[in-house]
Write an enzyme that holds these catalytic residues in place. Structure first.
Site, PDB file in Angstrom:
ATOM      1  N   PRO A  73       0.830  -1.205   0.000  1.00 50.73           N
ATOM      2  CA  PRO A  73       0.000   0.000   0.000  1.00 50.73           C
ATOM      3  C   PRO A  73       0.866   1.257   0.000  1.00 50.73           C
ATOM      4  O   PRO A  73       1.731   1.430   0.864  1.00 50.73           O
ATOM      5  CB  PRO A  73      -0.794  -0.120   1.300  1.00 50.73           C
ATOM      6  N   SER A 102      -4.180   1.479  -0.635  1.00 49.71           N
ATOM      7  CA  SER A 102      -3.915   2.373   0.488  1.00 49.71           C
ATOM      8  C   SER A 102      -5.183   3.104   0.915  1.00 49.71           C
ATOM      9  O   SER A 102      -6.014   3.495   0.088  1.00 49.71           O
ATOM     10  CB  SER A 102      -2.853   3.402   0.095  1.00 49.71           C
ATOM     11  N   TYR A 124      -5.881   2.390   8.570  1.00 46.70           N
ATOM     12  CA  TYR A 124      -5.538   2.990   9.852  1.00 46.70           C
ATOM     13  C   TYR A 124      -6.833   3.032  10.664  1.00 46.70           C
ATOM     14  O   TYR A 124      -7.785   3.724  10.258  1.00 46.70           O
ATOM     15  CB  TYR A 124      -5.021   4.417   9.687  1.00 46.70           C
ATOM     16  N   ASP A 152       1.868   0.673  13.160  1.00 51.04           N
ATOM     17  CA  ASP A 152       3.140   1.326  13.468  1.00 51.04           C
ATOM     18  C   ASP A 152       3.064   2.844  13.386  1.00 51.04           C
ATOM     19  O   ASP A 152       4.089   3.513  13.272  1.00 51.04           O
ATOM     20  CB  ASP A 152       4.233   0.820  12.515  1.00 51.04           C
ATOM     21  N   HIS A 238       7.445   0.452   7.596  1.00 48.46           N
ATOM     22  CA  HIS A 238       6.731   1.515   6.879  1.00 48.46           C
ATOM     23  C   HIS A 238       7.628   2.154   5.810  1.00 48.46           C
ATOM     24  O   HIS A 238       7.529   3.346   5.522  1.00 48.46           O
ATOM     25  CB  HIS A 238       6.234   2.586   7.861  1.00 48.46           C
ATOM     26  N   GLY A 271      12.587  -2.614   0.821  1.00 50.68           N
ATOM     27  CA  GLY A 271      13.882  -2.816   0.191  1.00 50.68           C
ATOM     28  C   GLY A 271      13.982  -3.974  -0.771  1.00 50.68           C
ATOM     29  O   GLY A 271      15.087  -4.262  -1.262  1.00 50.68           O
ATOM     30  N   ARG A 293       7.931   0.946  -3.780  1.00 56.91           N
ATOM     31  CA  ARG A 293       8.512   1.981  -4.639  1.00 56.91           C
ATOM     32  C   ARG A 293       8.735   1.530  -6.079  1.00 56.91           C
ATOM     33  O   ARG A 293       8.432   2.294  -7.003  1.00 56.91           O
ATOM     34  CB  ARG A 293       9.793   2.519  -4.000  1.00 56.91           C
TER      35      ARG A 293
END
Length: 341
Positions: A73, A102, A124, A152, A238, A271, A293
């Protein structure tokens, strides 16, 4: 593997929008640490394993995937491409992946659902529980398969790049479409520093959707997640956008996997950039990875086709990496394929 795509995306985006996607909290130690942690991992391949053609398919929480790769997301896709989340949904569906939408999407879930394959929703939990309930009902009605609950974010991380640009609001014409209330007004997403495990219990009580708890880094929290009946855990910092200096997700994974002890599916993000990274994650205890990303880079460069190409490139590289470590399926990846650190 994505260096050229990243460079093309950066060249085509407004600087403030590029920095919103690329940046993180504080000095961005955790942003860089996620990739650096993978760079330190070394695989120990097996040979003469006669894998034949690989089978990358997997199933998570009743959802079939072409490979153990989901779309993480990420917010505000219409900053990257005019079609925004619609393009991301098309690209993810074409690649056989699951899109995690998201809560800060710039496109309504109903429109995304019309273009997507299987999709999950990132939530959230809001202090206004009535609004949260209404939003859960909305995504249920639209066909959501699972809720990915961010745990988080009791407060927003401070993102220096956004402050330098003065980027605190979306451009005119763009809003967080899934934050509209019954009157049609768009609410701001509220972080809730009062949210505790009772909030997860409450959420389980209002929905039958499986809940994946996102943001788990400490093994004690993984144990608590099992005790509180969630359906899966997502090991995540995150993307380095909350606590700067937090442990890299891949470094946190083994202890979380040990605490869970096979009782729940485990996912990891942060990553992941190549097939060897995915093999490492599988070997260290993950059932699948999420990628953020690189998907945005593909979206910025070529819309839905760019998203599909980015995911397909990762899938092809995973296929190659599995062959080279001597595994036919993701489930065949074992801990001994990672060198002790």
């Amino acid at each position: 593997m994505f260096a050229e795509l990243r460079a093309r995306a950066r060249a085509g985006l407004e600087p403030a929008h590029w920095d919103f996607y690329a940046g993180g909290a504080g000095a961005e130690r955790t942003v860089h640490g996620n990739e650096e942690a993978f760079e330190r991992i070394r695989l120990v391949p097996r040979v003469l394993r006669a894998t034949g053609p690989r089978d990358l398919r997997t199933t998570l929480l009743g959802t079939d995937l072409a490979a153990p790769i989901l779309v993480a997301p990420t917010a505000f896709h219409r900053l990257a491409h005019p079609d925004g989340e619609l393009a991301t949904a098309r690209g993810a569906a074409a690649a056989g992946s699951v899109l995690v939408v998201s809560m800060a999407a710039t496109t309504p879930v109903e429109a995304i659902a019309a273009e997507a394959g299987p999709w999950w929703f990132q939530l959230y939990v809001q202090p206004d529980r009535a609004f949260t309930t209404a939003l859960v009902r909305r995504v249920e009605a639209a066909g959501c398969r699972a809720l990915v609950v961010s745990a988080d974010s009791p407060v927003f991380g401070r993102r220096e790049r956004d402050h330098r640009h003065g980027f605190h609001d979306l451009p005119a014409g763009l809003v967080c479409e899934n934050m509209r209330d019954a009157t049609g007004a768009v609410r701001a997403i509220a972080m809730d520093d009062g949210l505790g495990w009772d909030g997860i219990d409450w959420l389980r009580g209002i929905t039958t959707l499986p809940i994946v708890l996102k943001g788990v880094l400490h093994p004690a929290d993984a144990e608590l997640a099992v005790e509180h009946g969630v359906a899966g855990v997502l090991v995540s910092n995150h993307g380095g956008r909350q606590l700067d200096g937090a442990i890299a997700s891949i470094d946190a994974l083994p202890a979380v996997a040990k605490a869970v002890g096979g009782r729940l599916p485990i996912l990891v993000d942060g990553g992941v950039r190549c097939g060897a990274d995915i093999v490492a994650a599988l070997a260290l205890g993950a059932d699948a990875v999420l990628v953020g990303r690189p998907v945005l880079w593909g979206l910025a460069v070529d819309g839905a086709r760019g998203v599909q190409d980015a995911l397909s490139l990762l899938r092809e590289d995973l296929d190659r990496a599995l062959a080279l470590v001597g595994a036919r399926r993701p489930a065949d990846v074992t801990p001994d394929l990672v060198a002790p650190r």
